[in-house]
Each structure stands twice: as C-alpha cells, then as structure tokens.
Write a protein that holds these residues in place. Structure first.
Motif, PDB file in Angstrom:
ATOM      1  N   GLN A 567       0.835  -1.202   0.000  1.00 49.57           N
ATOM      2  CA  GLN A 567       0.000   0.000   0.000  1.00 49.57           C
ATOM      3  C   GLN A 567       0.872   1.255   0.000  1.00 49.57           C
ATOM      4  O   GLN A 567       0.539   2.259  -0.646  1.00 49.57           O
ATOM      5  CB  GLN A 567      -0.915  -0.008   1.224  1.00 49.57           C
ATOM      6  CG  GLN A 567      -1.920   1.133   1.254  1.00 49.57           C
ATOM      7  CD  GLN A 567      -2.840   1.056   2.454  1.00 49.57           C
ATOM      8  OE1 GLN A 567      -2.710   0.150   3.271  1.00 49.57           O
ATOM      9  NE2 GLN A 567      -3.756   1.991   2.557  1.00 49.57           N
ATOM     10  N   LEU A 568       1.991   1.190   0.699  1.00 44.76           N
ATOM     11  CA  LEU A 568       2.921   2.321   0.725  1.00 44.76           C
ATOM     12  C   LEU A 568       3.490   2.586  -0.666  1.00 44.76           C
ATOM     13  O   LEU A 568       3.619   3.752  -1.091  1.00 44.76           O
ATOM     14  CB  LEU A 568       4.038   2.020   1.727  1.00 44.76           C
ATOM     15  CG  LEU A 568       5.071   3.116   1.988  1.00 44.76           C
ATOM     16  CD1 LEU A 568       4.408   4.358   2.546  1.00 44.76           C
ATOM     17  CD2 LEU A 568       6.136   2.599   2.949  1.00 44.76           C
ATOM     18  N   ALA A 569       3.819   1.526  -1.390  1.00 40.88           N
ATOM     19  CA  ALA A 569       4.327   1.692  -2.759  1.00 40.88           C
ATOM     20  C   ALA A 569       3.265   2.301  -3.668  1.00 40.88           C
ATOM     21  O   ALA A 569       3.565   3.188  -4.486  1.00 40.88           O
ATOM     22  CB  ALA A 569       4.799   0.344  -3.301  1.00 40.88           C
ATOM     23  N   MET A 570       2.033   1.858  -3.531  1.00 40.69           N
ATOM     24  CA  MET A 570       0.957   2.418  -4.368  1.00 40.69           C
ATOM     25  C   MET A 570       0.649   3.859  -3.989  1.00 40.69           C
ATOM     26  O   MET A 570       0.305   4.677  -4.858  1.00 40.69           O
ATOM     27  CB  MET A 570      -0.295   1.556  -4.232  1.00 40.69           C
ATOM     28  CG  MET A 570      -0.148   0.154  -4.787  1.00 40.69           C
ATOM     29  SD  MET A 570       0.359   0.126  -6.519  1.00 40.69           S
ATOM     30  CE  MET A 570      -1.077   0.856  -7.302  1.00 40.69           C
ATOM     31  N   GLU A 571       0.793   4.201  -2.714  1.00 36.93           N
ATOM     32  CA  GLU A 571       0.588   5.588  -2.299  1.00 36.93           C
ATOM     33  C   GLU A 571       1.690   6.477  -2.883  1.00 36.93           C
ATOM     34  O   GLU A 571       1.433   7.622  -3.296  1.00 36.93           O
ATOM     35  CB  GLU A 571       0.584   5.672  -0.767  1.00 36.93           C
ATOM     36  CG  GLU A 571       0.368   7.056  -0.207  1.00 36.93           C
ATOM     37  CD  GLU A 571      -1.008   7.615  -0.506  1.00 36.93           C
ATOM     38  OE1 GLU A 571      -1.201   8.845  -0.341  1.00 36.93           O
ATOM     39  OE2 GLU A 571      -1.902   6.842  -0.904  1.00 36.93           O
ATOM     40  N   THR A 572       2.902   5.942  -2.932  1.00 34.14           N
ATOM     41  CA  THR A 572       3.994   6.692  -3.573  1.00 34.14           C
ATOM     42  C   THR A 572       3.685   6.922  -5.047  1.00 34.14           C
ATOM     43  O   THR A 572       3.914   8.019  -5.588  1.00 34.14           O
ATOM     44  CB  THR A 572       5.304   5.911  -3.414  1.00 34.14           C
ATOM     45  OG1 THR A 572       5.536   5.625  -2.036  1.00 34.14           O
ATOM     46  CG2 THR A 572       6.472   6.707  -3.973  1.00 34.14           C
ATOM     47  N   ARG A 573       3.150   5.900  -5.700  1.00 34.03           N
ATOM     48  CA  ARG A 573       2.784   6.044  -7.116  1.00 34.03           C
ATOM     49  C   ARG A 573       1.697   7.106  -7.296  1.00 34.03           C
ATOM     50  O   ARG A 573       1.729   7.903  -8.244  1.00 34.03           O
ATOM     51  CB  ARG A 573       2.294   4.694  -7.648  1.00 34.03           C
ATOM     52  CG  ARG A 573       1.807   4.702  -9.093  1.00 34.03           C
ATOM     53  CD  ARG A 573       1.345   3.309  -9.488  1.00 34.03           C
ATOM     54  NE  ARG A 573       0.883   3.271 -10.871  1.00 34.03           N
ATOM     55  CZ  ARG A 573      -0.365   3.543 -11.252  1.00 34.03           C
ATOM     56  NH1 ARG A 573      -1.268   3.893 -10.339  1.00 34.03           N
ATOM     57  NH2 ARG A 573      -0.705   3.492 -12.533  1.00 34.03           N
ATOM     58  N   ARG A 574       0.732   7.124  -6.356  1.00 34.60           N
ATOM     59  CA  ARG A 574      -0.341   8.119  -6.467  1.00 34.60           C
ATOM     60  C   ARG A 574       0.196   9.534  -6.294  1.00 34.60           C
ATOM     61  O   ARG A 574      -0.189  10.453  -7.024  1.00 34.60           O
ATOM     62  CB  ARG A 574      -1.405   7.829  -5.406  1.00 34.60           C
ATOM     63  CG  ARG A 574      -2.638   8.717  -5.513  1.00 34.60           C
ATOM     64  CD  ARG A 574      -3.536   8.568  -4.294  1.00 34.60           C
ATOM     65  NE  ARG A 574      -2.887   9.052  -3.092  1.00 34.60           N
ATOM     66  CZ  ARG A 574      -2.831  10.349  -2.744  1.00 34.60           C
ATOM     67  NH1 ARG A 574      -3.362  11.276  -3.539  1.00 34.60           N
ATOM     68  NH2 ARG A 574      -2.221  10.712  -1.635  1.00 34.60           N
TER      69      ARG A 574
END
Length: 850
Positions: A567-574
């Motif tokens: 989820q942290l990686a996807m938040e970085t992508r967002r």
C-alpha cells in the motif's frame, strides 16, 4: 474429434461494452423501491360485514409501520421483564457456613507470613556472649530462700556460661511441664512468673535477644497448657470455641477467670504483662470481643516499661501472640509501632547511656539489639497492609480519573507503585491492579496523554506474571483500536504501544492455541494499520522493518506488514502520479525487496502464492519490471509445493478450489506482463502450464484441463491488436510485438495444443463412462470457443457444434443454462456479419434427460 487450427475472434472491446450495457429506466418519485419502508395496513372487519369486503367502512387503516414482534408481545420486552423481576427479588444472604468461613480466613495467618520459628534459631546464633550469666529464682517473699529445686548450688545459678544458661532454661521448661502434669498448677505459674522476671534484667545486654527467645518459649508452653486445659472443660470441645458462645460452659469460664485473677495479683509489671500476653487466646472463652478489648490495654501497659530495649521486646511478644490469635485486629499492631517510634528518644537519655558505658557497649552495637524485635513488629504491621491499601486505591483512582487531570492520576499511580513494590506485594494484588488499569482506560482515550504520564509504564511493569501482563496489554490495545480514529505518528504512542504489542507477541509459544494467536494478531494488526507517517514514506518503511523483526512469530502480522508496504508503494505512485523520480523509483524497489524477503518466511503456502502475485502486480504498477518478473516466477515455482489438501478451521479440505482460483487470477495478470527479452515468447504462460502439467492432481479430477480451458481466453486476448486493459507507462506484449504474425502464430499453436489436451481428456471420460463430468467439461469448452474463437473457421465451427451436442448427449447439462445460452446465440446470429452463427444455431440440439 480431430485437432483443429485455432483462430482467435477479433474483439472490439469498446463496442462490446456499449452493446452489453444495461438500459437505464427512470423511476418516478413515489414508485415502489425495494429499500423503501413498507406500510402495513391493519384491517379489522366489522361484525356482520361480508367476507372478503374491501370497503372503507369495513376496515380501519394505519399509516404507521407495525412491528410484528411488538404486536405479539404487546409492546413489552421479555428481557426487560426478567430484569425487573430479578431487581424486585430480595437479595439472598450468605449462609452461615460461608460467612463464618470468611471470618475464619480473617482469623488465620496466610502461609506467606514468615513464622516466629524460622527466626528463633537465627536470633540464638547471632546474639551470643562470653560473659557470665545468672538466674535468680526466688519463689516466696523471703529472698534468701529457694523454693524450687534446681540441679546445682546457688553459686552455679549466679555464675553460668551461655550454654549452662540455656541448659538451665530448658530444665525450667521441663519442670513446668512436669508440674503441670502432676496437677501442681500454682507451682507452674510461679515458674513462669519467675522466668518472666528475668526479662527485666539487662546486665548482659548483648545476650538479651537470645534470653527473650528462651524465656518466651516457656511462656508459650504455659499459654498452650492453660488454653488446652480450659478447652477440655467446654461442653463440646471438638469445635474451636473462638466466640464465647454456648459451647463454653460455666465451669470453663470460671476456670478461665480464675487464671486471669491470679495474673492480676502479680505485683511487678513485666511478669504480669508477659503472663497475661501468654494467656491472651484464653479471652475467647469469656466474651466474643475479649481479645479485641484486651489488646489495647496490654499495649498501654507496655508504656510503663522504662528500659526501651525491654519495652521493644515486650511489644514484639504482644504483636507475635496477637498475630497468632487475631491477625485481623490491626489497630493494636499499628499503635505498638507508633509507640516504638516514641521510645527511640530514650536511647540518648542518661539511663541508657550510663548502662552502655558500664557494659562497654557502643551505640551501633546496641542498636543492632533492637533489629529482631523491630523486624518482627514491622512484619506484623505490614501483613495484609498492601491488600487494604490497594482496595482503597482501586476506588480512589476512579474518582481521580473522573474529576482531575493526568497530573493527579500520575500521582496516584506513583503512590500505588510506592506501596506495592516492597516485598513484591503487587503479586498478591493483580486483580485490583488490573481494575486500576481498566478504570484509567475508561476515562483516558487520548493515548498521547495516557503515555505522557511518567508512572504509567512503570505501573505496568508490576504485572510480572505472564498471563496477567498479556491480559493487561490486550485491554490497552482493545481500547486503542476502539477509540483511535485517526492514524498517528506520535513517537510516545508508537514506542509505548510497540512495547505493549511486543509483550503480547513474546507470550506466544508452542503451546499457545490458534485462537489466542489469531486474537493477538488482530490487535497488533489494528495497531499497525493506525500508524502513518504521512508523506514520510521512508520512515513508514523503517517502521515496517522494525515491526517485522519484532513480530516475526505471528504470521498474520507479517501478512499485514506486507500489505502495508505494498500500500505504501501504491501511495507513492499516487503522489508521483505514476511518474517516478530517481528517488521514488529506488524507494518502490525497496518496498518490493521488503516483500520479496518477507514472503518466504510465511508457512501458509496460499498466503505466499497470493502475496507473490499481489506484490508482483504492485511492482508492475510502479514500473519495476524486473521485480515483478521475480515475484511472478517465484509464484510459478511454488506451485508444485501446493499440497492436495489444506487445513481450514481445523478441518482438512481439498486444495483444488483454492489453487484454481489462484491460477485464474494469475492468468488475468499475465495479460499485461511483458515478455522478458532473454526468456522467449510467452515464457511465463508456458512455465505456468508446464507446472500445471506436472502437478499431481487428485484422482478423477478435471482440474488440469479446467486450467487449460481458462488459459484459452488469456491467449485469445493476447492475440488482439489492442488489449482489454493495460498498466500506464508499462509496455505490454501488444506494444512489444505489435501484432507480429509470428507472435500470433505462437499463440495459436499453444491454443491448439491446449484444445487437443482437453479433447483427449473428453475421450477418456467417455471411455470411463464419466458422462456427467464429460458433459460439464464439453459445455465449458464450447462456451470458450463461442466467446473467443473465430467460428467463421469451418473446423472450429464444427468443433463447437460437436461439443454442444456432446454436452447434451446424456442429458446432464443444466437445462436452464442451455436455454439461456441458446437464446444468446440466436441473438448473436441476428447481428451483422454473423451468418456463420446462424448456420451453427440450426445444428445445435437442445436435449435433456426427460
């Protein structure tokens, strides 16, 4: 059924989506809606009205929605009725046996109280002397006459070594027993009185503690003999008469009073005091509160003793006997202690100082003589004192929490720690200490305030029993999860709760039940979900790294940490809107590395498979192609290790269903995964199918060919010029190959191989007369050809017809599904350029078992 050449149908996904969309019907206000509340009309027919009449004159309507349960119970709640009934019942009183049992518990000293017998030997060994001792025994008024025969001459009694002195005291003790046995009660009393007088003699002051031990042994013997004598006179000597009830007859009472009258006639204070203390227990034969009234009087009598050393040992003896007969009477114990403090000023008086100079004893040595008596008095005073204190503090803390601030609560906690830490008194008060924690948590939901109390964590350190400590930690985490609505990054909260969660985690061992592990993991996961460092993603990842090391024994927590990092990686992508910088690209690769390292430590193979796939999807979304490739290959290589059965909630079940679900999910992901330039065309698809081919499936299972059928839609989608879905900034095979005929030819060839495998399996099912399975599999392959195959090809068209007819040959195909499928085909045949479908419809036979 000969093998045929596969041709994928050309798809126009946008047009198909529009044509398959549902019609939107407008709903006017007031129309029926399934979620609209229902109005129930209660109709009551008039007497004499025609049956079935619906006229307004024969019914009354109510627009209020009626509750059928309320109607049945006339609006009354049965639980409320029961509660009211129980409240109106009179409270039952405890039976006499229970209440008396509690009183007996109060009248007994617990096993944790160190007995006098364990101190006796230590005192005798510690306080010795080399000086000569004397025993002056004069039984009558004539001081020159010895009224008791003692072995040896008067000179020997006045010039004794320590061992001789001990021997003489033992002889006196034996003489007391012999006099009592020969019914010479007066002689026995005189021996006790004269021995008690020796306790006023401090000529050899260093030996006084040992002398006290020896003389009180004689007093104890005398007290026991008198008590047993009076007890034997009671009308019913079997039960212990501790209440002065009817069990004590007049003879026993008169005998007891006679003994106390004799004691009262003793002129000197010290022997009168010691002998009455020795008979203190006998007061229970007179009145119910005899002991309670006697203790304050004896305490006051000791104040008349001038020598502070003699006085402190008299208080020690009174406290010792008082603890034996009435340990619950604390007032006299406390008063003796306070009186002891008052006598210390006498040490510096002329009388004591002159005595010390005469005997050449220094003050430090003299003060050590007090230690046995003081230690015993303090032990008696402190007995059950923590219990009384904590019972009071347990109530007081709620008042403090309700009406004051954290400062006052912190003061109360500090005071509790101060009182309960000595002698590990907290070990006997865990229920009360737990109650204190619960009351604090009831009123303090802001954990930044709670953990800012300096004494809260030291208070928790008193819970040193593992089961109790874990239960307290559970209570804290339950309140945190319930009332903490916003994520936190407060270091005070995080450090404290990490300690709390670590305590719960460290309690897990090989004997811990699965339910307990699951509940602990849920609490820890709730904490992890509430930790957020905002845009400081690196700090969040560091926290997950620390948590992984801390909670390594709870698998659900490791799974939660992997989800958190993904989820942290996807938040970085967002945040980066899909365009990573060099720094964020390195960060998401670090997240992928975290997951790749953590997943192998899980024991559940399906957790590993699903997390490999999920982490690969996250890596792919963040343009980490090599990391995504590593995740997917790890998942494929793990498939042979999947067992044929898995434990679900304690029961062994087949793993085929779970495995098929995973493979279908995996296949849908492969559509957007680009081929590795060094691994060949469709290397992941081929690797997966090879693993499926080599996997040991269950006997009489069609799972393998079901995977082959599921792979056909993927291969058909891969052969399209434009894919159904894609990942931004990731070039799929549609871009890499650009519809290259060689690539399409590879896909078609692979499809033909899969169809050939399915057809061969259908033949085997026909030979084995497994016609039901054959029907289901044939219909499944027919649906796949209809949706994804180019049926303009005559051989493929004929294969579809043959599969339809085979699925209906024995009538095992679901009739409703067949009818709806046939209607869809007829609808499809009416579309432009669908003449081949029209021809096929004519050859489809709808047959059922009937």
């Amino acid at each position: 059924m000969a093998a045929v050449q596969w041709h994928s149908r050309v798809r126009r996904y946008v047009a198909e989506k529009q044509s398959c969309g549902l019609e939107v019907a407008s709903v006017e206000f007031g129309d029926y809606h399934p979620l609209k509340s229902i109005t129930v009309t209660d109709s009551k027919s008039r007497r004499g009205a025609r049956k079935g009449s619906t006229s307004s004159s024969s019914s009354s309507s109510s627009s209020v929605a009626m509750d059928p349960l309320s109607c049945m119970m006339d609006g009354t709640d049965p639980l409320s009725m029961f509660a009211a009934a129980s409240a109106s019942e009179p409270h039952l009183t405890l039976p006499h046996s229970i209440s008396s049992g509690r009183k007996e518990k109060e009248d007994e000293v617990a096993v944790d109280f160190e007995p006098w017998s364990s101190k006796r030997g230590e005192i005798l060994a510690r306080f010795t002397t080399t000086e000569k001792l004397s025993i002056n025994l004069f039984m009558g008024s004539d001081k020159g006459k010895v009224a008791i025969t003692v072995t040896g001459s008067q000179r020997e009694l006045l010039n004794l070594s320590q061992q001789d002195y001990v021997n003489r005291i033992e002889e006196l003790n034996q003489s007391l027993k012999e006099a009592w046995a020969s019914d010479q009660k007066v002689k026995a009393l005189k021996i006790v009185i004269q021995c008690s007088k020796l306790l006023s003699d401090t000529d050899v002051i260093q030996f006084y503690p040992s002398k006290f031990v020896l003389i009180t042994d004689i007093l104890d013997t005398f007290g026991r003999l008198v008590y047993e004598r009076i007890w034997s006179m009671c009308s019913d000597p079997h039960p212990l008469p501790g209440t002065g009830s009817d069990e004590v007859n007049d003879t026993a009472k008169e005998t007891c009073l006679n003994w106390f009258f004799k004691i009262a006639s003793i002129r000197e204070l010290i022997p009168r005091l010691y002998v009455e203390i020795a008979l203190l227990k006998c007061n229970c034969f007179l009145t119910k509160c005899g002991i309670q009234k006697t203790l304050p009087r004896l305490t006051a009598m000791i104040r008349g003793i001038g020598d502070p050393l003699v006085a402190v040992y008299a208080r020690a003896y009174l406290c010792r006997i008082g603890m034996e007969v009435a340990p619950h009477l604390k007032d006299s114990l406390n008063q003796n202690f306070f009186d002891l403090l008052e006598t210390f000023r006498q040490i510096h008086g002329d009388s004591v100082q002159n005595q010390l100079v005469l005997q050449r004893v220094e003050i430090p040595v003299y003060l050590t003589l007090y230690s046995p008596a003081i230690h015993w008095i303090l032990q008696c005073v402190s007995y059950r004192a923590p219990e009384d204190y904590i019972n009071c503090a347990e109530i007081w803390v709620e008042f403090t929490c309700r009406h004051f601030t954290k400062r006052e609560v912190n003061t109360v906690l500090s005071d509790i720690i101060k009182h309960m830490t000595p002698d590990r008194a907290f070990e006997e008060a865990y229920p009360q200490l737990q109650s204190v924690i619960r009351k604090i948590l009831t009123y303090f939901h802001d954990f930044s305030v709670l953990f800012s109390m300096e004494r809260f964590l030291p208070f928790m350190d008193m819970f040193q029993k593992d089961s109790v400590r874990v239960e307290v930690c559970r209570s804290i985490m339950e309140v945190f999860i319930k009332h903490q609505h916003e994520p936190t990054r407060d270091p005070v909260i995080l450090n404290a709760l990490l300690h709390v969660c670590k305590t719960m985690h460290d309690s897990v061992n090989a004997l811990t039940l699965d339910d307990d592990k699951r509940s602990l993991a849920l609490l820890i996961n709730g904490f992890i979900r509430m930790v957020s460092f905002g845009r400081d993603f690196e700090q969040q990842l560091s926290f997950c790294v620390e948590a992984r090391a801390t909670f390594c024994n709870l698998e659900p927590v490791l799974v939660q940490l992997i989800h958190t990092v993904n989820q942290l990686a996807m938040e970085t992508r967002r945040v980066m809107r899909g365009s990573h910088s060099r720094k964020t690209a390195a960060f998401v690769r670090a997240c992928a590395a975290y997951s790749f390292i953590t997943i192998p430590s899980l024991t559940s193979i399906f957790s590993r498979l699903n997390l490999y796939l999920l982490s690969g999807q996250v890596a792919l979304a963040n343009q980490c192609l090599s990391q995504a490739d590593a995740f997917l290959k790890a998942a494929v290589s793990l498939l042979p290790e999947v067992p044929r059965s898995v434990s679900i909630e304690g029961k062994m079940r087949s793993s085929e269903g779970f495995l098929l679900d995973f493979i279908n999910n995996f296949l849908s992901t492969l559509l957007v995964v680009p081929d590795h330039p060094e691994a060949g065309v469709l290397y992941l698809v081929r690797g997966l199918l090879n693993m499926v081919q080599d996997y040991t499936w269950e006997d009489n299972s069609d799972a393998k060919v079901q995977v082959y059928v599921s792979a056909l839609p993927l291969l058909a989608a891969m052969s399209q010029e434009t894919y159904l879905y894609c990942i931004p900034k990731v070039d799929s095979n549609e871009t890499l190959y650009g519809g290259d005929p060689k690539f399409v030819a590879e896909i078609n060839k692979l499809c033909e191989t899969l169809i050939g495998q399915v057809l061969d399996h259908l033949k085997i099912l026909g030979r084995d007369e497994s016609v039901r399975r054959q029907s289901s599999l044939a219909f499944s392959l027919f649906g796949c050809l209809l949706a994804h195959g180019d049926l303009r090809n005559n051989k493929l068209n004929q294969l579809a017809v043959n599969l339809w007819n085979l699925s209906h040959k024995h009538g095992y195909c679901d009739t409703q599904t067949s009818v709806r499928t046939l209607e869809f085909i007829k609808h499809l045949a009416q579309q432009p350029n669908m003449l081949h479908i029209s021809d096929m419809v004519q050859r489809l036979i709808l047959q059922s078992r009937t």
